[in-house]
Scaffold this motif. Structure first.
Motif, PDB file in Angstrom:
ATOM      1  N   HIS A   3       0.832  -0.856  -0.444  1.00  0.00           N
ATOM      2  CA  HIS A   3      -0.160   0.241  -0.019  1.00  0.00           C
ATOM      3  C   HIS A   3       0.771   1.094   0.172  1.00  0.00           C
ATOM      4  N   LEU A   4       0.245   2.661  -0.154  1.00  0.00           N
ATOM      5  CA  LEU A   4       1.038   3.369   0.267  1.00  0.00           C
ATOM      6  C   LEU A   4       0.284   4.566   0.840  1.00  0.00           C
ATOM      7  N   LEU A   5       0.620   4.723   2.156  1.00  0.00           N
ATOM      8  CA  LEU A   5      -0.461   5.288   3.342  1.00  0.00           C
ATOM      9  C   LEU A   5       0.321   6.263   3.950  1.00  0.00           C
ATOM     10  N   SER A   6       1.709   6.394   3.485  1.00  0.00           N
ATOM     11  CA  SER A   6       2.367   7.380   4.122  1.00  0.00           C
ATOM     12  C   SER A   6       3.561   7.632   4.204  1.00  0.00           C
ATOM     13  N   THR A   7       4.371   8.761   3.311  1.00  0.00           N
ATOM     14  CA  THR A   7       5.684   8.971   3.704  1.00  0.00           C
ATOM     15  C   THR A   7       6.591   8.582   4.857  1.00  0.00           C
ATOM     16  N   GLU A   8       5.990   7.983   6.230  1.00  0.00           N
ATOM     17  CA  GLU A   8       6.351   7.232   6.796  1.00  0.00           C
ATOM     18  C   GLU A   8       7.339   6.284   6.481  1.00  0.00           C
ATOM     19  N   ASP A   9       5.610   5.233   5.843  1.00  0.00           N
ATOM     20  CA  ASP A   9       6.836   4.161   6.011  1.00  0.00           C
ATOM     21  C   ASP A   9       7.086   3.898   4.343  1.00  0.00           C
ATOM     22  N   ASP A  99      -8.493  -4.012  -7.589  1.00  0.00           N
ATOM     23  CA  ASP A  99      -6.955  -4.296  -6.987  1.00  0.00           C
ATOM     24  C   ASP A  99      -6.131  -3.182  -6.600  1.00  0.00           C
ATOM     25  N   ALA A 100      -7.097  -2.002  -6.862  1.00  0.00           N
ATOM     26  CA  ALA A 100      -6.316  -0.993  -5.337  1.00  0.00           C
ATOM     27  C   ALA A 100      -7.163  -0.104  -5.718  1.00  0.00           C
ATOM     28  N   GLU A 116      -7.917  -2.515   6.941  1.00  0.00           N
ATOM     29  CA  GLU A 116      -8.697  -3.621   7.360  1.00  0.00           C
ATOM     30  C   GLU A 116      -9.817  -4.716   6.693  1.00  0.00           C
ATOM     31  N   TRP A 117     -10.145  -4.006   5.626  1.00  0.00           N
ATOM     32  CA  TRP A 117     -11.414  -4.272   5.060  1.00  0.00           C
ATOM     33  C   TRP A 117     -11.466  -4.507   3.620  1.00  0.00           C
ATOM     34  N   THR A 118     -10.451  -4.670   2.533  1.00  0.00           N
ATOM     35  CA  THR A 118      -9.889  -4.956   1.831  1.00  0.00           C
ATOM     36  C   THR A 118      -8.757  -5.141   1.293  1.00  0.00           C
ATOM     37  N   ASP A 119      -8.707  -6.717   0.724  1.00  0.00           N
ATOM     38  CA  ASP A 119      -7.682  -7.130  -0.301  1.00  0.00           C
ATOM     39  C   ASP A 119      -7.028  -5.806  -1.062  1.00  0.00           C
ATOM     40  N   ALA A 120      -7.444  -5.402  -1.315  1.00  0.00           N
ATOM     41  CA  ALA A 120      -7.624  -4.257  -2.566  1.00  0.00           C
ATOM     42  C   ALA A 120      -6.016  -3.251  -1.913  1.00  0.00           C
ATOM     43  N   ALA A 121      -5.225  -2.571  -2.857  1.00  0.00           N
ATOM     44  CA  ALA A 121      -4.081  -2.094  -2.407  1.00  0.00           C
ATOM     45  C   ALA A 121      -5.089  -1.294  -2.025  1.00  0.00           C
ATOM     46  N   VAL A 122      -3.982  -0.141  -1.127  1.00  0.00           N
ATOM     47  CA  VAL A 122      -4.610   1.167  -0.800  1.00  0.00           C
ATOM     48  C   VAL A 122      -3.633   2.454  -1.139  1.00  0.00           C
TER      49      VAL A 122
END
Ligand code: CP
Length: 317
Positions: A3-9, A99-100, A116-122
């Motif tokens: 996924h890409l959630l935050s620059t912190e990752d 997919d995303a 937590e609710w999907t298998d797709a990339a977020v």
């Protein structure tokens, strides 16, 4: 990258990889046929629960130019208006086999909840005051294009840092790539505590202007501000706006940046927005290849050879 959630990752190496990939996709954008089959057969959903011009349009273009199928979900014309919950909405979209999911939401943390609710990339397209990671990537790319790298560059981020997801993502990404960040603004618009933030703070824009590589102006978010935080927009412009007079004190090679949408005559005067040092439209242009790079890393299979420039491998639009 799942996924890409935050620059912190993202580590400095991850940022460098995405910026290299962006350059690759930017080159493809200079061709007559800008579309490649890298995500053929994949489906990307744009789930915007908050308004957007730049981010939504460029994610949409990026996905289409990678040959993905794109579905646009707008909260305002969906069953959210009938009271359907966010979780039910996301599970419903996921059940169709996507997919995303590219998500923008006014509440911080929504993209992480979606995982937590999907298998797709977020992919986070901006959540509350929290993060806007693809904005940071396109800002880094724009600076890198002009200066070669961010290493040792002095960047002032000026304005409403406290309410700004752009500032949080930019500070993290800029400093990971070696830049020095100075925050400038009224104390009421800075976070109550800056403990652990890798920044310096200046109350006075005039004292740093002549020594900057980049002045990055944040939008005054009138929709998120209470009147108690800011006496008046006129006073804000007088102390922190990039006016004609302040523009004259910027170095000839300095960059003027803004994430948009701009409040001309508040944080930036029209002369500054239209000055040749302003790279606001370069930032916008970088949004497409940056988002192509992110989509490719998140849901690409890696089977598409970006270095293969055999004529005809592009696909007709
Ligand atoms: N910079 C930015 O996020 O702009 P939009 O709100 O238009 O997407």
């Amino acid at each position: 990258m799942r996924h890409l959630l935050s620059t912190e990752d993202l580590s400095p190496a991850d940022l460098a990889d995405l910026l290299d990939l962006t350059a690759n996709f930017a080159e493809i954008q200079t061709r007559d046929i800008k579309k490649v089959p890298a995500l053929r057969g994949k489906t990307v959903v744009m789930a915007f629960f908050e308004d957007s011009t730049r981010t939504r349009t460029s994610f949409d273009l990026a996905a289409r130019r990678l040959s993905a199928d794109v579905v646009t979900f707008s909260a305002g014309s969906s069953s959210v208006k009938k009271g359907e919950s966010l979780r039910d909405t996301v599970e419903t979209i996921s059940a169709m086999g996507v997919d995303a999911i590219v998500v923008r939401h006014a509440s911080s943390g929504v993209p992480r909840r979606l995982t937590e609710w999907t298998d797709a990339a977020v992919i986070n397209a901006g959540d509350g005051w929290h993060q806007h990671p693809t904005q940071a990537l396109l800002d880094c790319y724009t600076i890198q294009q002009r200066f070669g790298s961010l290493e040792g560059r002095r960047i002032a981020i000026c304005g409403d840092v406290n309410h700004s997801r752009v500032a949080r993502s930019d500070i993290d990404a800029f400093t990971k790539l070696g830049a020095e960040v100075v925050l400038v603004g009224p104390r009421t618009l800075l976070p109550p505590s800056l403990e652990g933030w890798p920044v310096k703070v200046e109350a006075d824009l005039d004292s740093v202007l002549g020594d900057l590589d980049v002045v990055y102006l944040l939008r005054i978010q009138q929709e998120r501000l209470g009147s108690a935080l800011l006496p008046s927009l006129r006073e804000y412009r007088a102390r922190y706006g990039l006016t004609r007079q302040r523009l004259d004190r910027l170095r000839p090679d300095a960059l003027v940046m803004h994430p948009g949408p701009m409040n001309r005559g508040v944080e930036i005067d029209p002369e500054a927005a239209d000055d040749e040092r302003a790279v606001v439209l370069d930032q916008v242009a970088a949004g497409v290849p940056v988002r192509m790079a992110v989509l490719y890393r998140v849901i690409g299979t890696g089977q598409f050879d970006l270095d293969d420039d055999t004529p005809g491998r592009e696909v007709a639009a």
